[in-house]
Design a protein around this motif. Sequence first.
Motif, PDB file in Angstrom:
ATOM      1  N   ALA A  46       0.862  -1.204  -0.128  1.00  0.00           N
ATOM      2  CA  ALA A  46      -0.011  -0.122  -0.324  1.00  0.00           C
ATOM      3  C   ALA A  46       0.953   1.327  -0.086  1.00  0.00           C
ATOM      4  N   LEU A  47       1.788   1.125   0.708  1.00  0.00           N
ATOM      5  CA  LEU A  47       2.879   2.578   0.821  1.00  0.00           C
ATOM      6  C   LEU A  47       3.455   2.699  -0.653  1.00  0.00           C
ATOM      7  N   GLU A  48       3.971   1.574  -1.277  1.00  0.00           N
ATOM      8  CA  GLU A  48       4.592   1.791  -2.595  1.00  0.00           C
ATOM      9  C   GLU A  48       3.465   2.311  -3.433  1.00  0.00           C
ATOM     10  N   GLU A  49       2.416   1.738  -3.607  1.00  0.00           N
ATOM     11  CA  GLU A  49       1.100   2.025  -4.480  1.00  0.00           C
ATOM     12  C   GLU A  49       0.762   3.496  -4.266  1.00  0.00           C
ATOM     13  N   LYS A  50       0.983   4.118  -2.936  1.00  0.00           N
ATOM     14  CA  LYS A  50       0.428   5.616  -2.725  1.00  0.00           C
ATOM     15  C   LYS A  50       1.767   6.245  -2.741  1.00  0.00           C
ATOM     16  N   ASN A  51       2.776   5.838  -3.693  1.00  0.00           N
ATOM     17  CA  ASN A  51       4.097   6.591  -3.639  1.00  0.00           C
ATOM     18  C   ASN A  51       4.619   7.331  -2.354  1.00  0.00           C
ATOM     19  N   LEU A  52       4.511   6.563  -1.642  1.00  0.00           N
ATOM     20  CA  LEU A  52       5.038   6.918  -0.174  1.00  0.00           C
ATOM     21  C   LEU A  52       6.346   6.007   0.387  1.00  0.00           C
ATOM     22  N   GLN A  53       7.462   5.978  -0.625  1.00  0.00           N
ATOM     23  CA  GLN A  53       8.570   5.598  -0.338  1.00  0.00           C
ATOM     24  C   GLN A  53       9.522   6.616   0.510  1.00  0.00           C
ATOM     25  N   GLY A  54      10.581   5.823   1.215  1.00  0.00           N
ATOM     26  CA  GLY A  54      11.313   6.740   1.994  1.00  0.00           C
ATOM     27  C   GLY A  54      10.844   6.795   3.480  1.00  0.00           C
ATOM     28  N   TYR A  55       9.795   6.001   3.730  1.00  0.00           N
ATOM     29  CA  TYR A  55       9.224   6.215   5.253  1.00  0.00           C
ATOM     30  C   TYR A  55      10.548   5.512   6.189  1.00  0.00           C
ATOM     31  N   ASN A  56      10.409   5.681   7.410  1.00  0.00           N
ATOM     32  CA  ASN A  56      11.240   4.992   8.251  1.00  0.00           C
ATOM     33  C   ASN A  56      10.856   3.480   8.588  1.00  0.00           C
ATOM     34  N   GLN A  57      11.861   2.417   8.495  1.00  0.00           N
ATOM     35  CA  GLN A  57      11.366   1.319   8.706  1.00  0.00           C
ATOM     36  C   GLN A  57      12.643   0.385   9.414  1.00  0.00           C
ATOM     37  N   LYS A  58      12.034  -0.608   9.812  1.00  0.00           N
ATOM     38  CA  LYS A  58      12.920  -1.435  10.978  1.00  0.00           C
ATOM     39  C   LYS A  58      12.449  -2.702  10.478  1.00  0.00           C
ATOM     40  N   VAL A 105      -1.387   6.078  15.259  1.00  0.00           N
ATOM     41  CA  VAL A 105      -0.904   4.761  15.042  1.00  0.00           C
ATOM     42  C   VAL A 105      -2.251   4.006  14.615  1.00  0.00           C
ATOM     43  N   VAL A 106      -1.649   3.221  13.482  1.00  0.00           N
ATOM     44  CA  VAL A 106      -2.675   2.105  12.887  1.00  0.00           C
ATOM     45  C   VAL A 106      -1.758   0.890  12.670  1.00  0.00           C
ATOM     46  N   ASN A 107      -2.265   0.048  13.662  1.00  0.00           N
ATOM     47  CA  ASN A 107      -1.436  -1.182  13.466  1.00  0.00           C
ATOM     48  C   ASN A 107      -1.945  -2.497  12.931  1.00  0.00           C
ATOM     49  N   GLU A 108      -3.452  -2.635  12.692  1.00  0.00           N
ATOM     50  CA  GLU A 108      -4.056  -3.900  11.958  1.00  0.00           C
ATOM     51  C   GLU A 108      -3.901  -3.434  10.557  1.00  0.00           C
ATOM     52  N   SER A 109      -3.445  -4.367   9.748  1.00  0.00           N
ATOM     53  CA  SER A 109      -2.997  -4.101   8.356  1.00  0.00           C
ATOM     54  C   SER A 109      -4.316  -3.689   7.471  1.00  0.00           C
ATOM     55  N   TYR A 110      -5.324  -4.270   7.718  1.00  0.00           N
ATOM     56  CA  TYR A 110      -6.435  -3.799   6.914  1.00  0.00           C
ATOM     57  C   TYR A 110      -6.538  -2.217   7.213  1.00  0.00           C
ATOM     58  N   ALA A 111      -6.720  -1.955   8.511  1.00  0.00           N
ATOM     59  CA  ALA A 111      -6.941  -0.358   8.995  1.00  0.00           C
ATOM     60  C   ALA A 111      -5.960   0.415   8.418  1.00  0.00           C
ATOM     61  N   ALA A 112      -4.641  -0.105   8.388  1.00  0.00           N
ATOM     62  CA  ALA A 112      -3.629   0.858   7.909  1.00  0.00           C
ATOM     63  C   ALA A 112      -3.743   0.975   6.225  1.00  0.00           C
ATOM     64  N   CYS A 113      -4.003   0.043   5.678  1.00  0.00           N
ATOM     65  CA  CYS A 113      -4.311   0.172   4.265  1.00  0.00           C
ATOM     66  C   CYS A 113      -5.308   1.144   4.125  1.00  0.00           C
ATOM     67  N   PHE A 114      -6.660   0.999   4.500  1.00  0.00           N
ATOM     68  CA  PHE A 114      -7.710   1.898   4.357  1.00  0.00           C
ATOM     69  C   PHE A 114      -7.231   3.445   4.764  1.00  0.00           C
ATOM     70  N   THR A 143      -5.981   8.958   3.112  1.00  0.00           N
ATOM     71  CA  THR A 143      -5.604   9.932   3.677  1.00  0.00           C
ATOM     72  C   THR A 143      -4.855  10.436   2.299  1.00  0.00           C
ATOM     73  N   PHE A 144      -4.278   9.643   1.455  1.00  0.00           N
ATOM     74  CA  PHE A 144      -3.425  10.038   0.070  1.00  0.00           C
ATOM     75  C   PHE A 144      -4.443   9.735  -0.901  1.00  0.00           C
ATOM     76  N   LYS A 145      -5.745  10.151  -1.269  1.00  0.00           N
ATOM     77  CA  LYS A 145      -6.259   9.682  -2.255  1.00  0.00           C
ATOM     78  C   LYS A 145      -5.927  10.002  -3.775  1.00  0.00           C
ATOM     79  N   SER A 146      -5.403  11.363  -3.750  1.00  0.00           N
ATOM     80  CA  SER A 146      -5.088  11.708  -4.811  1.00  0.00           C
ATOM     81  C   SER A 146      -3.576  11.462  -5.448  1.00  0.00           C
TER      82      SER A 146
END
Length: 226
Positions: A22-34, A66-75, A80-83
Amino acid sequence: MAKDMTLLWCSGSVPCWRVMIALEEKNLQGYNQKLLSFDKMEHKSQEVLNINPRGQVPTFKHGDIVVNESYAACFYLENTFKSQGSKLIPDGAEAQALMYQRMFEGHTFYDKLGIVIYYEYYFPKEERHDSAVKRNKEALATELKLWEGYLQKMGSGSYLAGPSISLADVLVFPVVANAFEFGLSAERYPKLAEYYALLKDRPSVKASWPPHWLENPNAEDTLKDV
């Protein structure tokens, strides 16, 4: 925007992979990850528990949200980034209804797959029975045939809910990919294999592919006889 996001994840986790696609599809690369290790129980670390008291991954934070459930995070990401990036919720009541139906059926698909793949993990040796293994595999086969039928009805080259990718694919494709990684027969399930091939080279999927699968692809054959 992505720099305000943090994702704690584990390789091969279906829920984590959903959020990463979902992050990739919404062009949100570069997020902090571990990247955390299941084997080292790092998903139960205080770092995770501070954000996700269940001690599970994904653990996702956007600013103070904070949104931890995967379905909720994808929604959340789509709304949040509809456009931005791919449109993951189609227009029209009929298309949306099909998308919602398939994505929530994905829960059942994942449950039936997981009980077969992770049977030895879920149940101690003294509680395992050959009859249960057989019953679980039969239930999974029935589920797989259901999805074969769905894809047959949609036609060649279609996504789960129409001609374009949607949240249904973001949420269900990782389940399908896990099935093939664990030895599911492409010959026995040709429509699922075709769908898998359609998605696996998509940039968002390639960018988020589980790293340990790259190191040791198709290492499991648990599902070869399903």
